[in-house]
Design a protein around this motif. Structure first.
Motif, PDB file in Angstrom:
ATOM      1  N   GLN A   1       7.830  -5.185  -2.186  1.00  0.00           N
ATOM      2  CA  GLN A   1       7.017  -4.430  -2.982  1.00  0.00           C
ATOM      3  C   GLN A   1       5.556  -5.033  -2.990  1.00  0.00           C
ATOM      4  OE1 GLN A   1       8.071  -3.899  -7.259  1.00  0.00           O
ATOM      5  NE2 GLN A   1      10.182  -3.613  -6.547  1.00  0.00           N
ATOM      6  N   ILE A   2       5.669  -6.438  -2.305  1.00  0.00           N
ATOM      7  CA  ILE A   2       4.014  -6.951  -2.085  1.00  0.00           C
ATOM      8  C   ILE A   2       3.455  -6.314  -0.762  1.00  0.00           C
ATOM      9  CG2 ILE A   2       3.162  -9.054  -1.120  1.00  0.00           C
ATOM     10  CD1 ILE A   2       4.790 -10.565  -2.832  1.00  0.00           C
ATOM     11  N   GLU A   3       2.402  -5.678  -1.037  1.00  0.00           N
ATOM     12  CA  GLU A   3       1.499  -4.964  -0.049  1.00  0.00           C
ATOM     13  C   GLU A   3       0.623  -5.696   0.622  1.00  0.00           C
ATOM     14  OE1 GLU A   3       0.188  -1.021  -1.616  1.00  0.00           O
ATOM     15  OE2 GLU A   3       1.325  -1.340  -3.503  1.00  0.00           O
ATOM     16  N   ALA A   4       0.736  -5.535   1.803  1.00  0.00           N
ATOM     17  CA  ALA A   4      -0.183  -6.570   2.783  1.00  0.00           C
ATOM     18  C   ALA A   4      -1.318  -5.828   3.235  1.00  0.00           C
ATOM     19  CB  ALA A   4       0.591  -6.922   3.830  1.00  0.00           C
ATOM     20  N   PRO A   5      -2.528  -5.922   3.177  1.00  0.00           N
ATOM     21  CA  PRO A   5      -3.575  -4.988   3.509  1.00  0.00           C
ATOM     22  C   PRO A   5      -3.345  -4.539   4.949  1.00  0.00           C
ATOM     23  CG  PRO A   5      -4.347  -7.184   3.169  1.00  0.00           C
ATOM     24  CD  PRO A   5      -2.924  -7.268   2.745  1.00  0.00           C
ATOM     25  N   SER A   6      -4.259  -3.579   5.609  1.00  0.00           N
ATOM     26  CA  SER A   6      -3.876  -3.286   6.809  1.00  0.00           C
ATOM     27  C   SER A   6      -4.719  -4.205   7.652  1.00  0.00           C
ATOM     28  CB  SER A   6      -4.427  -1.712   6.685  1.00  0.00           C
ATOM     29  OG  SER A   6      -5.816  -1.503   6.323  1.00  0.00           O
ATOM     30  N   ASP A   7      -5.713  -4.602   7.066  1.00  0.00           N
ATOM     31  CA  ASP A   7      -6.684  -5.472   7.877  1.00  0.00           C
ATOM     32  C   ASP A   7      -7.006  -6.784   6.721  1.00  0.00           C
ATOM     33  OD1 ASP A   7      -8.266  -6.971   9.522  1.00  0.00           O
ATOM     34  OD2 ASP A   7     -10.043  -5.991   9.539  1.00  0.00           O
TER      35      ASP A   7
ATOM     36  N   VAL B   1     -14.099 -12.412   4.074  1.00  0.00           N
ATOM     37  CA  VAL B   1     -12.934 -12.411   2.516  1.00  0.00           C
ATOM     38  C   VAL B   1     -11.658 -12.010   3.179  1.00  0.00           C
ATOM     39  CG1 VAL B   1     -12.301 -11.193   0.550  1.00  0.00           C
ATOM     40  CG2 VAL B   1     -14.730 -11.692   1.193  1.00  0.00           C
ATOM     41  N   ILE B   2     -10.837 -12.793   3.079  1.00  0.00           N
ATOM     42  CA  ILE B   2      -9.312 -12.724   3.479  1.00  0.00           C
ATOM     43  C   ILE B   2      -8.257 -12.344   2.325  1.00  0.00           C
ATOM     44  CG2 ILE B   2      -7.511 -13.670   4.734  1.00  0.00           C
ATOM     45  CD1 ILE B   2      -9.842 -15.144   6.323  1.00  0.00           C
ATOM     46  N   ALA B   3      -7.761 -11.553   2.502  1.00  0.00           N
ATOM     47  CA  ALA B   3      -6.673 -11.120   1.281  1.00  0.00           C
ATOM     48  C   ALA B   3      -5.343 -11.281   1.977  1.00  0.00           C
ATOM     49  CB  ALA B   3      -6.891  -9.641   0.700  1.00  0.00           C
ATOM     50  N   ALA B   4      -4.364 -12.163   1.437  1.00  0.00           N
ATOM     51  CA  ALA B   4      -3.130 -12.247   1.771  1.00  0.00           C
ATOM     52  C   ALA B   4      -2.153 -10.966   1.314  1.00  0.00           C
ATOM     53  CB  ALA B   4      -2.448 -13.533   1.000  1.00  0.00           C
TER      54      ALA B   4
ATOM     55  N   ARG C   1       1.751 -20.155   1.819  1.00  0.00           N
ATOM     56  CA  ARG C   1       2.449 -19.599   2.925  1.00  0.00           C
ATOM     57  C   ARG C   1       2.003 -18.551   3.136  1.00  0.00           C
ATOM     58  NH1 ARG C   1       7.814 -21.357   1.549  1.00  0.00           N
ATOM     59  NH2 ARG C   1       8.031 -19.312   0.521  1.00  0.00           N
ATOM     60  N   MET C   2       1.857 -17.410   2.272  1.00  0.00           N
ATOM     61  CA  MET C   2       1.191 -16.091   2.501  1.00  0.00           C
ATOM     62  C   MET C   2      -0.322 -16.147   2.946  1.00  0.00           C
ATOM     63  SD  MET C   2       2.823 -14.528  -0.874  1.00  0.00           S
ATOM     64  CE  MET C   2       1.937 -12.850  -0.737  1.00  0.00           C
ATOM     65  N   MET C   3      -1.008 -16.853   2.492  1.00  0.00           N
ATOM     66  CA  MET C   3      -2.402 -17.141   2.908  1.00  0.00           C
ATOM     67  C   MET C   3      -2.697 -17.860   4.424  1.00  0.00           C
ATOM     68  SD  MET C   3      -3.871 -18.459  -0.750  1.00  0.00           S
ATOM     69  CE  MET C   3      -5.703 -18.893  -0.444  1.00  0.00           C
ATOM     70  N   ALA C   4      -1.919 -18.734   4.673  1.00  0.00           N
ATOM     71  CA  ALA C   4      -1.991 -19.421   5.769  1.00  0.00           C
ATOM     72  C   ALA C   4      -1.339 -18.322   6.848  1.00  0.00           C
ATOM     73  CB  ALA C   4      -0.869 -20.505   6.081  1.00  0.00           C
ATOM     74  N   ALA C   5      -0.780 -17.238   6.693  1.00  0.00           N
ATOM     75  CA  ALA C   5      -0.264 -16.467   7.903  1.00  0.00           C
ATOM     76  C   ALA C   5      -1.355 -15.402   8.094  1.00  0.00           C
ATOM     77  CB  ALA C   5       0.903 -15.575   7.259  1.00  0.00           C
ATOM     78  N   CYS C   6      -2.508 -15.546   6.903  1.00  0.00           N
ATOM     79  CA  CYS C   6      -3.667 -14.559   7.412  1.00  0.00           C
ATOM     80  C   CYS C   6      -4.651 -15.120   7.936  1.00  0.00           C
ATOM     81  CB  CYS C   6      -3.915 -13.866   5.893  1.00  0.00           C
ATOM     82  SG  CYS C   6      -2.727 -12.774   5.345  1.00  0.00           S
TER      83      CYS C   6
ATOM     84  N   LEU D   1      -4.287 -27.002  -5.827  1.00  0.00           N
ATOM     85  CA  LEU D   1      -3.165 -27.113  -5.371  1.00  0.00           C
ATOM     86  C   LEU D   1      -2.847 -26.141  -4.352  1.00  0.00           C
ATOM     87  CD1 LEU D   1      -1.121 -26.809  -8.740  1.00  0.00           C
ATOM     88  CD2 LEU D   1      -1.455 -28.788  -7.420  1.00  0.00           C
ATOM     89  N   LEU D   2      -3.718 -24.941  -4.330  1.00  0.00           N
ATOM     90  CA  LEU D   2      -3.456 -24.179  -3.294  1.00  0.00           C
ATOM     91  C   LEU D   2      -4.246 -24.703  -1.992  1.00  0.00           C
ATOM     92  CD1 LEU D   2      -4.106 -20.474  -4.573  1.00  0.00           C
ATOM     93  CD2 LEU D   2      -2.313 -21.250  -3.369  1.00  0.00           C
ATOM     94  N   ALA D   3      -5.493 -25.458  -2.222  1.00  0.00           N
ATOM     95  CA  ALA D   3      -6.177 -26.128  -1.116  1.00  0.00           C
ATOM     96  C   ALA D   3      -5.153 -27.261  -0.595  1.00  0.00           C
ATOM     97  CB  ALA D   3      -7.485 -26.531  -1.574  1.00  0.00           C
TER      98      ALA D   3
END
Length: 195
Positions: free
Chosen positions: A82-88, A96-99, A127-132, A164-166
């Motif tokens: 159900q987590i939707e990844a943006p097309s770009d 601006v980056i969206a995970a 992990r989700m942010m690093a992948a992007c 914490l995210l940083a």
């Protein structure tokens, strides 16, 4: 009265001297990652050592729906789908980056992390942010600068979720955290409840 005046002028001198010394200290001290303290290293090693026992006592569950999962910090298949990844993930020109897109599942994760004290979600989100994040994007070393909380909000919440995210992103080699890179001076209204 003369003693009081000398103490006041002396405190001004020492206050000014303290500011000069404090501004010179960052230049004199070696740069280090604030996330790599001996205490943090010990905690991560200790956590890894007792992980099998924790998994036996507290079986890993999906943080959203509570269904059993393979390891702590993971989502079940239904929630993950159900987590939707943006097309770009990167918006051109704005850096601006969206995970993921903001929907019910991502909203629950974010609110649990931000206001619910679920600091363990930082690993999953990082992990989700690093992948992007593209390693070639920065053209060199990347600084990760979390937005600070006002001291009253930090005291109330107990932690800064952006810091914490940083630190978690730094573990994935996505940059160097600059935890004290910004200073929050003004207390701004909470964004909770705004659309």
């Amino acid at each position: 009265r003369s003693i009081l005046r000398s103490r006041c002028s002396g405190s001004k001198i020492f206050g000014t001297l303290r500011l000069v010394i404090a501004s010179a200290l960052p230049r004199l001290q070696p740069v280090r990652n604030p996330c790599d303290t001996p205490k943090m290293t010990f905690v991560s090693e200790f956590r890894a050592g007792i992980s099998p026992i924790l998994n036996l006592v507290y079986p890993p569950r999906c943080p959203v729906c509570g269904v059993p999962v393979a390891e702590h910090g993971g989502l079940c298949l239904d929630c993950w789908s159900q987590i939707e990844a943006p097309s770009d993930p990167m918006v051109e020109g704005d850096a601006v980056i969206a995970a993921c897109l903001y929907n019910d599942i991502s909203r629950d994760l974010i609110l649990q992390f931000k206001h619910g004290g679920k600091i363990g979600h930082a690993q999953l989100m990082a992990r989700m942010m690093a992948a992007c994040l593209d390693d070639k994007m920065s053209g060199g070393r990347r600084a990760i600068v979390p937005v600070p909380l006002h001291r009253m909000r930090l005291w109330h919440r107990g932690y800064n979720q952006a810091a914490l995210l940083a630190c978690e992103l730094a573990k994935y080699g996505k940059g160097d955290p600059l935890i004290d890179g910004l200073i929050r001076i003004k207390r701004t209204p909470s964004l909770g409840g705004l659309s």
